[in-house]
Scaffold this motif. Structure first.
Motif, mmCIF file in Angstrom:
data_model
loop_
_atom_site.group_PDB
_atom_site.id
_atom_site.type_symbol
_atom_site.label_atom_id
_atom_site.label_comp_id
_atom_site.label_asym_id
_atom_site.label_seq_id
_atom_site.Cartn_x
_atom_site.Cartn_y
_atom_site.Cartn_z
ATOM 1 N N LEU A 195 0.826 -1.204 0.000
ATOM 2 C CA LEU A 195 0.000 0.000 0.000
ATOM 3 C C LEU A 195 0.860 1.254 0.000
ATOM 4 C CD1 LEU A 195 -2.978 1.099 0.377
ATOM 5 C CD2 LEU A 195 -2.458 1.159 2.818
ATOM 6 N N VAL A 196 1.838 1.314 0.904
ATOM 7 C CA VAL A 196 2.709 2.489 1.007
ATOM 8 C C VAL A 196 3.536 2.658 -0.267
ATOM 9 C CG1 VAL A 196 4.657 3.505 2.259
ATOM 10 C CG2 VAL A 196 2.794 2.407 3.522
ATOM 11 N N THR A 197 4.022 1.559 -0.816
ATOM 12 C CA THR A 197 4.807 1.617 -2.055
ATOM 13 C C THR A 197 3.982 2.218 -3.189
ATOM 14 O OG1 THR A 197 6.105 -0.327 -1.401
ATOM 15 C CG2 THR A 197 6.089 0.250 -3.741
ATOM 16 N N HIS A 198 2.750 1.764 -3.313
ATOM 17 C CA HIS A 198 1.864 2.260 -4.379
ATOM 18 C C HIS A 198 1.557 3.745 -4.197
ATOM 19 C CE1 HIS A 198 -1.420 2.451 -7.265
ATOM 20 N NE2 HIS A 198 -2.188 2.955 -6.312
ATOM 21 N N ILE A 199 1.241 4.149 -2.960
ATOM 22 C CA ILE A 199 0.904 5.552 -2.710
ATOM 23 C C ILE A 199 2.113 6.447 -2.957
ATOM 24 C CG2 ILE A 199 0.230 7.212 -0.931
ATOM 25 C CD1 ILE A 199 -1.502 5.003 0.290
ATOM 26 N N ALA A 200 3.296 6.014 -2.513
ATOM 27 C CA ALA A 200 4.512 6.804 -2.734
ATOM 28 C C ALA A 200 4.740 7.030 -4.226
ATOM 29 C CB ALA A 200 5.712 6.105 -2.104
ATOM 30 N N GLU A 201 4.589 5.988 -5.017
ATOM 31 C CA GLU A 201 4.803 6.104 -6.454
ATOM 32 C C GLU A 201 3.770 7.013 -7.105
ATOM 33 O OE1 GLU A 201 4.803 2.065 -7.741
ATOM 34 O OE2 GLU A 201 6.894 1.702 -7.134
ATOM 35 N N SER A 202 2.533 6.992 -6.595
ATOM 36 C CA SER A 202 1.493 7.861 -7.151
ATOM 37 C C SER A 202 1.770 9.338 -6.867
ATOM 38 C CB SER A 202 0.120 7.471 -6.582
ATOM 39 O OG SER A 202 -0.001 7.858 -5.222
ATOM 40 N N HIS A 203 2.644 9.608 -5.886
ATOM 41 C CA HIS A 203 3.032 10.983 -5.556
ATOM 42 C C HIS A 203 4.443 11.315 -6.044
ATOM 43 C CE1 HIS A 203 -0.363 12.346 -3.031
ATOM 44 N NE2 HIS A 203 -0.525 11.070 -2.772
ATOM 45 N N LYS A 204 4.939 10.543 -6.989
ATOM 46 C CA LYS A 204 6.235 10.779 -7.635
ATOM 47 C C LYS A 204 7.424 10.527 -6.706
ATOM 48 C CE LYS A 204 4.259 14.256 -10.754
ATOM 49 N NZ LYS A 204 4.360 15.650 -11.259
ATOM 50 N N PHE A 205 7.212 9.708 -5.677
ATOM 51 C CA PHE A 205 8.306 9.229 -4.848
ATOM 52 C C PHE A 205 8.488 7.741 -5.135
ATOM 53 C CE2 PHE A 205 6.739 12.856 -2.327
ATOM 54 C CZ PHE A 205 7.925 13.543 -2.117
ATOM 55 N N SER A 206 9.570 7.180 -4.631
ATOM 56 C CA SER A 206 9.772 5.743 -4.788
ATOM 57 C C SER A 206 10.358 5.162 -3.507
ATOM 58 C CB SER A 206 10.695 5.437 -5.976
ATOM 59 O OG SER A 206 11.979 6.006 -5.780
ATOM 60 N N ILE A 207 9.997 3.909 -3.230
ATOM 61 C CA ILE A 207 10.474 3.202 -2.045
ATOM 62 C C ILE A 207 11.692 2.357 -2.407
ATOM 63 C CG2 ILE A 207 9.906 1.435 -0.335
ATOM 64 C CD1 ILE A 207 8.434 4.018 0.166
ATOM 65 N N ASN A 208 12.737 2.455 -1.604
ATOM 66 C CA ASN A 208 13.908 1.597 -1.774
ATOM 67 C C ASN A 208 13.595 0.245 -1.138
ATOM 68 O OD1 ASN A 208 16.362 0.272 -1.734
ATOM 69 N ND2 ASN A 208 17.545 2.099 -1.217
#
Length: 275
Positions: A192-205
């Motif tokens: 969930l957090v990975t998807h939301i981060a990507e939708s806001h132009k961030f990315s999870i390592n």
């Protein structure tokens, strides 16, 4: 706020330093005048950040680079949980560019690198990155609450001793911490957090994603041991105190000791003193 016309040298110098993994990290060192220019804008940026926190209902989630908040105030929120998910935002400052901000901020062009993003080394970049990530934090908070409610509804045979309280959610700079007692939800939370981060132009390592389970009564969060009803310094910190004492470095020992004592919230600190 200061204006451009007051400053003659608003330049900066880029250089590289190695990360722990050996890859280069670019640092942008501002001139003295550019540094002063950025500092003069900080009061307005902090005020804007506080207003946005309130508007988006995200108060007391971010704890990095904000007055009166720190790793201790963040870790304290995770007291009493069994599992903590640690996630890292990749290239945090470089991900934050002018598209994240209104014109009231982007008109101050010297808050940004010439390539259009927040630069590591600029005094203003930490609070700017905090501002930029607030909409993402709002969506994560809302989605975590919805996930928790759906989980509770799905449990037909909850026993009174089942402690499925809601999540603890904090962010310290580019580190995300989410604590829960619902072990079955851990993978769902990460996705969930990975998807939301990507939708806001961030990315999870993904290589830095960790799940900290309670071991010997504690989970380590932001370098602090977090237990069921208190937090305390780690063994590493205690070793530093003993080493400082052995070396006769009394200033270092005093500082580390005071910091360790201050880990206890005031109520628990008073209770421990009276025992």
């Amino acid at each position: 706020m200061a204006t451009k016309s007051k400053y003659k040298d608003l330049s900066y110098r880029d250089f590289l330093i190695p990360k722990k993994n050996g890859k280069p990290r670019r640092i942008s060192a501002p001139s003295k005048e550019l540094l002063q220019y950025q500092h003069n804008l900080m009061k307005g940026l902090y005020a804007y950040h506080a207003k946005q926190e309130s508007v988006l209902n995200c108060e007391n989630i971010q704890h990095g680079f904000i007055p009166n908040r720190n790793c201790v105030t963040a870790a304290t929120q995770h007291i009493g949980y069994k599992h903590t998910i640690i996630m890292d935002l990749s290239n945090f400052f470089d991900s934050v560019n002018t598209s994240f901000f209104p014109k009231t901020i982007t008109r101050y062009s010297h808050l940004f690198h010439k390539e259009g993003h927040c630069a590591q080394g600029f005094a203003s970049s930490p609070i700017m990155a905090n501002i930029a990530s607030l909409p993402m934090i709002k969506d994560i908070k809302q989605s975590l609450n919805e996930l928790h409610k759906a989980f509770i509804i799905s449990q037909d045979n909850l026993e009174p001793e089942d402690d499925y309280k809601s999540f603890a959610f904090t962010v310290y700079a580019d580190d995300i911490q989410i604590s829960t007692n619902c072990r079955p939800l851990i993978k769902h939370i990460i996705n969930l957090v990975t998807h939301i981060a990507e939708s806001h132009k961030f990315s999870i390592n993904r290589n830095k994603t960790r799940v900290r389970n309670t071991i010997n009564g504690y989970r380590r969060i932001l370098g602090i041991n977090v237990g069921s009803d208190h937090i305390r310094a780690t063994r590493k910190t205690m070793r530093k105190i003993r080493a400082a004492d052995h070396q006769g470095n009394f200033h270092s020992k005093a500082g580390l000791t005071t910091w360790s004592r201050n880990l206890l919230p005031k109520v628990l600190r008073a209770r421990s003193i009276n025992q």
